[in-house]
Design an enzyme around this catalytic site. Structure first.
Site, mmCIF file in Angstrom:
data_model
loop_
_atom_site.group_PDB
_atom_site.id
_atom_site.type_symbol
_atom_site.label_atom_id
_atom_site.label_comp_id
_atom_site.label_asym_id
_atom_site.label_seq_id
_atom_site.Cartn_x
_atom_site.Cartn_y
_atom_site.Cartn_z
ATOM 1 C CG ASP A 193 -1.741 1.195 1.446
ATOM 2 O OD1 ASP A 193 -1.970 1.930 0.475
ATOM 3 O OD2 ASP A 193 -2.192 1.412 2.598
ATOM 4 C CG HIS A 368 -3.852 4.352 4.246
ATOM 5 N ND1 HIS A 368 -4.046 3.292 3.382
ATOM 6 C CD2 HIS A 368 -5.026 5.038 4.261
ATOM 7 C CE1 HIS A 368 -5.282 3.344 2.894
ATOM 8 N NE2 HIS A 368 -5.891 4.396 3.411
#
Length: 551
Positions: A193, A368
């Site tokens: 990611d 994140h």
């Protein structure tokens, strides 16, 4: 010497944020990881959602064995109803993720057609030549996993969305140990990611918001409105705990917030003590200082509960002078205007508005991982090949540079939607492209594949016509200065112009003065009412463009 190659083919999410979808192919077996959507830019008139072009999967539908889901956010599962119209394949996901999927498929009347198969962290399963082990990761949503996929040429790991939180509110931490075990055994490719690659350091734990929120709860004298993403179960849990600590009853307002809290409660992610939650109709039975409203609409969506409360048109949620509104979320790029418009309305109600300005403690943290977490995971896994996923091209390129700087990889490869990356133990190389792009979806329509917005506009104009609703509003008073003009082009049959004008007038008459001052709300409500009336009267779905003229 191994001459056969594994093909990694991104169909969405590499080159943009959203509509994440990636295919992995070995010979005649294809696995799909995620099937997300993205929301359209403002220039995509009449478009409600954007999903990836899956022409490649449709052309090879006989070889698609299943769709694996990493977690339940819209940019990873939102495209499923449209993908599954073309591919009737099993869908694999964790318990919480599948609960969200069930709701989507039920809404599209597809639930009975699709096999939903639950997966659990650390429990391996096999699909064709692939053996998959879900690995627990932490994110802003619960029950998220990375996927370690054992292929005939080696293991590839797809992280999904992640941050490394070792003490999340649900007590299920990021599984660093399993990642390290795979690193010892050898990993062919790591797909990681890239969302927060521009942020240095570490992303704080979900618990980091609690001190600041506790302070806000303690000093709020009247009603407290708490708004966050409805999928942010951790944040909802912290808010409910603080409400209980500070003696406040909680009313849950908004459809998405109700659905998420019910699912989380049913699956044990929220332990709500008896008596804490009250029905919205009971709000008048308690003094303001004893109430918290958990309300959806943090992105300023025109018809959301918070937006309606901000202009005093919500049945239950009434914002009064001195009330506090906490927006515990980030501003998604593109939503700035609608969010700031709602905040303006909140200030007009003399509310105390608390946003994530970072100046006096955290009320929101990202889901994140930042650069140091990325480096940590790369050093644990030590893959032969590193492939950044999720984000605009600059994010992918920066992420590749971060990975190369660690010295823990064989090589970094940046690929985009449609690229075919062939990988085996000897090499990794791009070899051609497949069809990839965007499919524009109008709500309620069948899938409508267009390659160019101009083509779509021409098709809409030629088949269903265009409707212009010209509204003349007094800027100061908000009054309608003259009868609306409704101009229709491309219609056959009976003349419905006059009834359409009456529909627009009734719609305008139903708006409050504050709503009339918000042209975004005016246009959306007029568009929805005209769309409903014209579709019912003629069966057509023309392009409807309300125009507001200030007098």
């Amino acid at each position: 010497m191994q001459t056969k190659t594994l093909k990694i083919i991104p169909l969405g999410g590499l080159g943009e944020f959203g509509m994440n979808c990636l295919a992995i192919r070995w010979e005649d077996d294809i696995l799909v990881i995620d099937a997300g959507l993205m929301f359209p830019e403002t220039e995509l008139l009449g478009v409600d959602v954007v999903v990836p072009d899956i022409s490649y999967l449709v052309e090879n539908k006989a070889h698609v064995r299943g769709i694996l889901l990493t977690h339940g956010h819209e940019d990873h599962i939102g495209g499923l109803p449209w993908v599954l119209q073309e591919l009737k394949v099993p869908v694999y996901g964790t318990e919480f993720t599948l609960a969200y999927v069930e709701g989507k498929l039920e809404e599209h009347k597809m639930l009975d057609e699709i096999d939903l198969i639950e997966i659990q962290p650390k429990k391996k399963f096999t699909i064709g030549p692939f053996t998959i082990e879900p690995i627990r990761v932490t994110h802003s949503l619960v029950d998220c996993v990375a996927l370690a996929i054992d292929t005939p040429v080696g293991v590839i790991i797809h992280t999904g969305d992640f941050k490394i939180d070792l003490s999340p509110p649900d007590g299920k931490p990021f599984d660093l140990h399993t990642f390290a075990e795979y690193g010892k055994r050898g990993v062919l490719a790591l797909l990681q990611d890239s969302t927060n690659v521009e942020r240095h350091g570490y992303t704080p734990s979900e618990w980091a918001v609690k001190p600041r929120l506790d302070e806000l709860f303690s000093r709020t004298q009247k009603k407290l409105f708490f708004s966050c993403f409805s999928s942010s179960i951790y944040r909802i849990r912290i808010a409910l705990e603080l409400a209980r600590t500070h003696g406040r009853k909680v009313a849950v307002i908004g459809r998405s917030m109700n659905e998420s809290t019910e699912i989380a409660q049913d699956l044990g992610y929220l332990d709500i003590p008896p008596g804490l939650i009250i029905n919205p109709g009971q709000l008048r039975d308690f003094p303001p200082e004893k109430l918290m409203l958990l309300i959806s609409g943090t992105q300023g969506e025109p018809m959301s509960a918070l937006s309606r409360a901000a202009v005093d048109t919500h049945k239950h949620a009434k914002i009064e002078p001195g009330d506090t509104v906490i927006l515990s979320s980030r501003i998604i790029p593109g939503n700035e205007k609608s969010i700031f418009r709602v905040i303006d309305h909140l200030y007009r109600r003399d509310a105390n508005v608390i946003c994530d300005d970072g100046s006096s403690g955290l009320i929101h943290v990202s889901g994140h991982g930042s650069r140091e977490e990325m480096r940590l995971l790369i050093n644990l896994v030590r893959p032969e090949y590193f492939i950044p996923v999720h984000g605009d091209y600059r994010y992918l390129r920066q992420h590749a540079q971060v990975a190369e700087e660690t010295g823990a990889i064989g090589g970094a490869i940046v690929i985009e939607d449609g690229d075919v990356l062939e990988v085996n133990q000897q090499q990794a190389r791009k070899n051609g492209k497949v069809t990839a792009g965007r499919v524009l979806i109008d709500s309620g329509s069948t899938i409508d594949v267009v390659e160019d917005l101009v083509i779509k506009d021409r098709r809409t104009l030629s088949e269903d016509g265009i409707v212009l609703a010209v509204l003349a509003l007094n800027k100061k008073s908000g009054l309608v200065e003259r009868l609306p003009e409704v101009v229709m082009r491309g219609f056959g049959g009976s003349d419905i112009t006059e009834p359409a004008r009456e529909v627009v007038m009734r719609c305008l008459d139903s708006l409050s003065p504050e709503e009339k001052a918000d042209y975004g709300v005016v246009k959306e409500k007029v568009r929805v009412e005209l769309k409903r009336f014209i579709q019912k009267s003629t069966g057509r779905r023309p392009m409807i463009m309300p125009v507001v003229m200030e007098i």
